[in-house]
Design a protein around this motif. Structure first.
Motif, PDB file in Angstrom:
ATOM      1  N   ASP A 292     -68.419 -11.534 -33.420  1.00 40.41           N
ATOM      2  CA  ASP A 292     -67.014 -11.952 -33.448  1.00 40.41           C
ATOM      3  C   ASP A 292     -66.472 -12.145 -32.034  1.00 40.41           C
ATOM      4  OD1 ASP A 292     -67.088 -11.804 -36.175  1.00 40.41           O
ATOM      5  OD2 ASP A 292     -66.119  -9.839 -36.308  1.00 40.41           O
ATOM      6  N   GLY A 293     -66.833 -11.219 -31.139  1.00 41.19           N
ATOM      7  CA  GLY A 293     -66.354 -11.327 -29.767  1.00 41.19           C
ATOM      8  C   GLY A 293     -66.871 -12.571 -29.075  1.00 41.19           C
ATOM      9  N   ARG A 294     -68.129 -12.906 -29.331  1.00 42.75           N
ATOM     10  CA  ARG A 294     -68.703 -14.092 -28.698  1.00 42.75           C
ATOM     11  C   ARG A 294     -68.084 -15.367 -29.267  1.00 42.75           C
ATOM     12  NH1 ARG A 294     -72.784 -15.805 -25.639  1.00 42.75           N
ATOM     13  NH2 ARG A 294     -73.759 -17.794 -26.156  1.00 42.75           N
ATOM     14  N   VAL A 295     -67.980 -15.432 -30.587  1.00 38.61           N
ATOM     15  CA  VAL A 295     -67.394 -16.619 -31.212  1.00 38.61           C
ATOM     16  C   VAL A 295     -65.924 -16.744 -30.829  1.00 38.61           C
ATOM     17  CG1 VAL A 295     -66.855 -17.714 -33.418  1.00 38.61           C
ATOM     18  CG2 VAL A 295     -69.052 -16.581 -33.109  1.00 38.61           C
ATOM     19  N   GLY A 296     -65.243 -15.596 -30.740  1.00 41.11           N
ATOM     20  CA  GLY A 296     -63.842 -15.627 -30.346  1.00 41.11           C
ATOM     21  C   GLY A 296     -63.627 -16.113 -28.926  1.00 41.11           C
ATOM     22  N   ALA A 297     -64.665 -15.968 -28.092  1.00 37.57           N
ATOM     23  CA  ALA A 297     -64.569 -16.434 -26.709  1.00 37.57           C
ATOM     24  C   ALA A 297     -64.857 -17.925 -26.583  1.00 37.57           C
ATOM     25  CB  ALA A 297     -65.542 -15.644 -25.835  1.00 37.57           C
ATOM     26  N   GLY A 298     -65.117 -18.572 -27.711  1.00 42.02           N
ATOM     27  CA  GLY A 298     -65.315 -20.014 -27.688  1.00 42.02           C
ATOM     28  C   GLY A 298     -66.747 -20.472 -27.782  1.00 42.02           C
ATOM     29  N   TYR A 299     -67.689 -19.533 -27.922  1.00 40.08           N
ATOM     30  CA  TYR A 299     -69.088 -19.922 -28.046  1.00 40.08           C
ATOM     31  C   TYR A 299     -69.394 -20.292 -29.495  1.00 40.08           C
ATOM     32  CZ  TYR A 299     -69.912 -18.087 -23.349  1.00 40.08           C
ATOM     33  OH  TYR A 299     -69.884 -17.868 -22.006  1.00 40.08           O
ATOM     34  N   PRO A 300     -70.405 -21.143 -29.705  1.00 44.57           N
ATOM     35  CA  PRO A 300     -70.714 -21.566 -31.082  1.00 44.57           C
ATOM     36  C   PRO A 300     -71.290 -20.434 -31.912  1.00 44.57           C
ATOM     37  CG  PRO A 300     -72.352 -22.428 -29.534  1.00 44.57           C
ATOM     38  CD  PRO A 300     -71.248 -21.830 -28.705  1.00 44.57           C
ATOM     39  N   PHE A 301     -71.104 -20.557 -33.206  1.00 44.13           N
ATOM     40  CA  PHE A 301     -71.613 -19.578 -34.174  1.00 44.13           C
ATOM     41  C   PHE A 301     -73.019 -20.024 -34.578  1.00 44.13           C
ATOM     42  CE2 PHE A 301     -70.997 -17.699 -38.676  1.00 44.13           C
ATOM     43  CZ  PHE A 301     -71.606 -16.520 -38.275  1.00 44.13           C
ATOM     44  N   ASP A 302     -74.022 -19.593 -33.808  1.00 42.44           N
ATOM     45  CA  ASP A 302     -75.392 -20.034 -34.047  1.00 42.44           C
ATOM     46  C   ASP A 302     -76.348 -18.870 -33.804  1.00 42.44           C
ATOM     47  OD1 ASP A 302     -75.309 -19.710 -31.321  1.00 42.44           O
ATOM     48  OD2 ASP A 302     -75.582 -21.826 -30.826  1.00 42.44           O
ATOM     49  N   LEU A 303     -77.640 -19.170 -33.779  1.00 39.79           N
ATOM     50  CA  LEU A 303     -78.642 -18.129 -33.616  1.00 39.79           C
ATOM     51  C   LEU A 303     -78.482 -17.371 -32.311  1.00 39.79           C
ATOM     52  CD1 LEU A 303     -81.211 -16.661 -34.519  1.00 39.79           C
ATOM     53  CD2 LEU A 303     -82.545 -18.497 -33.481  1.00 39.79           C
ATOM     54  N   ARG A 304     -78.014 -18.062 -31.283  1.00 36.47           N
ATOM     55  CA  ARG A 304     -77.831 -17.400 -29.989  1.00 36.47           C
ATOM     56  C   ARG A 304     -76.861 -16.234 -30.101  1.00 36.47           C
ATOM     57  NH1 ARG A 304     -75.521 -20.884 -26.003  1.00 36.47           N
ATOM     58  NH2 ARG A 304     -76.163 -19.311 -24.507  1.00 36.47           N
ATOM     59  N   ALA A 305     -75.834 -16.383 -30.921  1.00 37.29           N
ATOM     60  CA  ALA A 305     -74.868 -15.300 -31.103  1.00 37.29           C
ATOM     61  C   ALA A 305     -75.545 -14.070 -31.680  1.00 37.29           C
ATOM     62  CB  ALA A 305     -73.737 -15.756 -32.008  1.00 37.29           C
ATOM     63  N   PHE A 306     -76.491 -14.278 -32.601  1.00 40.30           N
ATOM     64  CA  PHE A 306     -77.204 -13.154 -33.213  1.00 40.30           C
ATOM     65  C   PHE A 306     -78.189 -12.531 -32.226  1.00 40.30           C
ATOM     66  CE2 PHE A 306     -75.583 -15.518 -36.762  1.00 40.30           C
ATOM     67  CZ  PHE A 306     -75.292 -14.566 -37.721  1.00 40.30           C
ATOM     68  N   GLU A 307     -78.864 -13.367 -31.434  1.00 36.97           N
ATOM     69  CA  GLU A 307     -79.820 -12.828 -30.458  1.00 36.97           C
ATOM     70  C   GLU A 307     -79.113 -11.992 -29.405  1.00 36.97           C
ATOM     71  OE1 GLU A 307     -83.139 -14.809 -28.949  1.00 36.97           O
ATOM     72  OE2 GLU A 307     -83.137 -16.406 -30.432  1.00 36.97           O
ATOM     73  N   ILE A 308     -77.973 -12.468 -28.938  1.00 38.71           N
ATOM     74  CA  ILE A 308     -77.225 -11.725 -27.925  1.00 38.71           C
ATOM     75  C   ILE A 308     -76.663 -10.437 -28.512  1.00 38.71           C
ATOM     76  CG2 ILE A 308     -75.134 -11.813 -26.498  1.00 38.71           C
ATOM     77  CD1 ILE A 308     -75.799 -14.806 -26.068  1.00 38.71           C
ATOM     78  N   ALA A 309     -76.204 -10.493 -29.751  1.00 36.11           N
ATOM     79  CA  ALA A 309     -75.721  -9.273 -30.414  1.00 36.11           C
ATOM     80  C   ALA A 309     -76.847  -8.269 -30.573  1.00 36.11           C
ATOM     81  CB  ALA A 309     -75.119  -9.621 -31.778  1.00 36.11           C
ATOM     82  N   ALA A 310     -78.054  -8.753 -30.869  1.00 34.34           N
ATOM     83  CA  ALA A 310     -79.210  -7.859 -31.000  1.00 34.34           C
ATOM     84  C   ALA A 310     -79.526  -7.192 -29.672  1.00 34.34           C
ATOM     85  CB  ALA A 310     -80.417  -8.637 -31.512  1.00 34.34           C
ATOM     86  N   GLU A 311     -79.453  -7.950 -28.583  1.00 37.40           N
ATOM     87  CA  GLU A 311     -79.695  -7.377 -27.252  1.00 37.40           C
ATOM     88  C   GLU A 311     -78.705  -6.250 -26.956  1.00 37.40           C
ATOM     89  OE1 GLU A 311     -81.891  -7.868 -24.858  1.00 37.40           O
ATOM     90  OE2 GLU A 311     -83.023  -9.544 -25.677  1.00 37.40           O
ATOM     91  N   MET A 312     -77.455  -6.425 -27.374  1.00 36.50           N
ATOM     92  CA  MET A 312     -76.434  -5.418 -27.115  1.00 36.50           C
ATOM     93  C   MET A 312     -76.620  -4.189 -28.000  1.00 36.50           C
ATOM     94  SD  MET A 312     -74.865  -6.958 -24.718  1.00 36.50           S
ATOM     95  CE  MET A 312     -73.460  -5.887 -24.466  1.00 36.50           C
ATOM     96  N   ARG A 313     -77.131  -4.390 -29.200  1.00 36.09           N
ATOM     97  CA  ARG A 313     -77.289  -3.278 -30.138  1.00 36.09           C
ATOM     98  C   ARG A 313     -78.518  -2.426 -29.845  1.00 36.09           C
ATOM     99  NH1 ARG A 313     -74.539  -0.260 -32.365  1.00 36.09           N
ATOM    100  NH2 ARG A 313     -75.698  -0.005 -34.316  1.00 36.09           N
ATOM    101  N   VAL A 314     -79.547  -3.010 -29.227  1.00 39.01           N
ATOM    102  CA  VAL A 314     -80.799  -2.282 -29.000  1.00 39.01           C
ATOM    103  C   VAL A 314     -80.584  -0.969 -28.250  1.00 39.01           C
ATOM    104  CG1 VAL A 314     -82.932  -2.361 -27.644  1.00 39.01           C
ATOM    105  CG2 VAL A 314     -82.433  -4.170 -29.258  1.00 39.01           C
ATOM    106  N   PRO A 315     -79.915  -0.947 -27.087  1.00 40.97           N
ATOM    107  CA  PRO A 315     -79.719   0.349 -26.416  1.00 40.97           C
ATOM    108  C   PRO A 315     -78.836   1.301 -27.213  1.00 40.97           C
ATOM    109  CG  PRO A 315     -78.497  -1.391 -25.289  1.00 40.97           C
ATOM    110  CD  PRO A 315     -79.377  -2.059 -26.290  1.00 40.97           C
ATOM    111  N   GLU A 316     -77.883   0.761 -27.959  1.00 44.15           N
ATOM    112  CA  GLU A 316     -77.005   1.621 -28.764  1.00 44.15           C
ATOM    113  C   GLU A 316     -77.762   2.273 -29.912  1.00 44.15           C
ATOM    114  OE1 GLU A 316     -72.962  -1.064 -27.954  1.00 44.15           O
ATOM    115  OE2 GLU A 316     -73.846  -0.952 -29.958  1.00 44.15           O
ATOM    116  N   LEU A 317     -78.809   1.622 -30.383  1.00 44.90           N
ATOM    117  CA  LEU A 317     -79.637   2.194 -31.447  1.00 44.90           C
ATOM    118  C   LEU A 317     -80.637   3.212 -30.911  1.00 44.90           C
ATOM    119  CD1 LEU A 317     -80.358  -1.043 -33.524  1.00 44.90           C
ATOM    120  CD2 LEU A 317     -78.973   0.908 -34.251  1.00 44.90           C
ATOM    121  N   GLY A 318     -80.746   3.323 -29.601  1.00 46.05           N
ATOM    122  CA  GLY A 318     -81.699   4.267 -29.021  1.00 46.05           C
ATOM    123  C   GLY A 318     -83.112   3.725 -28.944  1.00 46.05           C
ATOM    124  N   ILE A 319     -83.282   2.412 -29.084  1.00 42.43           N
ATOM    125  CA  ILE A 319     -84.597   1.793 -28.969  1.00 42.43           C
ATOM    126  C   ILE A 319     -84.944   1.676 -27.491  1.00 42.43           C
ATOM    127  CG2 ILE A 319     -85.938  -0.302 -29.408  1.00 42.43           C
ATOM    128  CD1 ILE A 319     -84.192  -0.773 -31.866  1.00 42.43           C
TER     129      ILE A 319
END
Length: 392
Positions: A292-319
């Motif tokens: 939501d934050g990425r799309v709200g900043a004007g970026y397209p709603f595509d696979l890149r949004a999911f990949e970047i969200a995954a990158e952000m979630r990885v350290p939070e998950l303790g991986i």
């Protein structure tokens, strides 16, 4: 805090204090000549009574270097020199190099170490995001060159991409410089995909070669072989397991997979037809916030949004970074992102099904190597779970 623990703390924050390696070595030598019991409280202050010549002999340097190091350490607030009028030091007279001032700042030092750790994690995450952007820009440029050739616009993107620092240079960038570079890389990727989206549909390429939402950037899109990447070769396999932390399984030999070509192709088609909206509904609330934050900043709603969200979630998950690097290396073409999406969704919620995200991801990598990773089954399982929660 024990003396050794205090030394380790100073080692960690020395760059923030402006202390070089040579002065830090002198600090270690001096503090090693103090009594460990003086760091445990009491009336005795930790002090090094050794002369500069004695310290220089232990360090095997000129005494003038020790004098320079002491000035550097005193300016950083790590030592306090209490000497006689002629600069002499004596345990009987209570003159020497004291560490009381540094000990009084222990809470500040701990806060600095915590901030360093936060910055280190952020730096690692940003390098991961740059890796995502690099994969995307290479794929976009490949498509642009195929469709348009090297036009002026494409050449400008190529030149901007060639100006990116290499992976080793990223480690030497400051956090601010790295963050600025990642933002510029993201904008360049967006420009490339915007240009690609304006390419006429009659590009002259066969329809079956057009890129789907779930892209395989490493394999030929023609008939699937036993060496095809995870998203392709795992489709059509059952996902049953008695273990809560076991990833979707259901191995099959190469011959068996060949016999199931029809089922495999049907499930591959299922993956190719997934829309961002369908994937979004399967994400955890935390991942949805990043999207939501990425799309709200004007970026397209595509696979890149999911990949970047995954990158952000990885350290939070303790991986761990090593597990994630291995996943990105082996689970290509968007499979690593789907793996994190599945793990994240199964980790969150009132009844988490995954207790160890890092262990689960390593298990998925092992299943991929066996040829039995079933991402389709994992996504279908998430969909069923959402339906059950909605009914409840």
């Amino acid at each position: 805090m024990e003396r050794d623990g205090f030394v380790a703390l100073v080692d960690a924050i020395a760059p923030l204090l402006g202390v070089g390696n040579a002065a830090l070595s002198t600090f270690r030598t001096m503090i090693a000549m103090t009594k460990p019991s003086a760091f445990k409280g009491g009336s005795q202050e930790p002090c090094c009574y050794a002369s500069q010549c004695e310290i220089a002999h232990k360090r095997m340097v000129n005494p003038s270097r020790i004098r320079a190091h002491e000035r550097e350490l005193e300016a950083a607030g790590l030592i306090e020199r209490r000497t006689m009028a002629n600069g002499a030091r004596s345990g009987f007279a209570g003159c020497g190099v004291y560490f009381t001032r540094a000990i009084a700042r222990i809470h500040d030092f701990l806060a600095m170490r915590d901030q360093l750790e936060v910055d280190r994690r952020t730096h690692t995450t940003l390098r991961g995001l740059r890796s995502v952007h690099k994969r995307h820009i290479k794929a976009a440029l490949s498509d642009l060159i195929d469709a348009l050739g090297v036009t002026a616009e494409v050449q400008a993107i190529i030149e901007a991409y060639q100006g990116w620092p290499d992976a080793d240079a990223l480690h030497r960038l400051s956090l601010a410089d790295l963050e600025a570079h990642v933002k510029e890389a993201d904008k360049l990727c967006t420009s490339a995909y915007d240009l690609l989206s304006n390419v006429p549909e009659s590009s002259g390429r066969p329809a079956e070669n057009e890129r789907s939402y779930i892209q395989d950037t490493s394999q030929d899109p023609n008939p699937v072989t036993c060496n095809a990447h995870a998203i392709i070769r795992s489709a059509g396999k059952p996902a049953h397991s008695d273990s809560v932390d076991a990833p979707p399984a259901g191995g099959a030999s190469c011959n068996e997979r060949e016999d199931r070509r029809g089922a495999t192709e049907r499930n591959t088609e299922y993956l190719a037809k997934l829309t961002p909206q369908q994937l979004y509904r399967l994400c955890s609330e935390e991942m949805q916030l990043y999207i939501d934050g990425r799309v709200g900043a004007g970026y397209p709603f595509d696979l890149r949004a999911f990949e970047i969200a995954a990158e952000m979630r990885v350290p939070e998950l303790g991986i761990s970074p090593s597990a994630w690097a291995k996943a990105r290396s082996e689970l290509q073409g968007g499979a690593a992102t789907l793996a994190v999406l599945i793990i994240d969704a199964k980790t969150s919620g009132p009844r988490p099904h995954v207790k160890s995200p890092g262990g689960y991801l390593r298990g998925m990598i092992a299943k991929h190597r066996e040829g039995s990773l079933n991402l389709v089954g994992g996504l279908i399982g998430l969909s069923q779970r959402h339906m059950e929660q909605a009914d409840a």
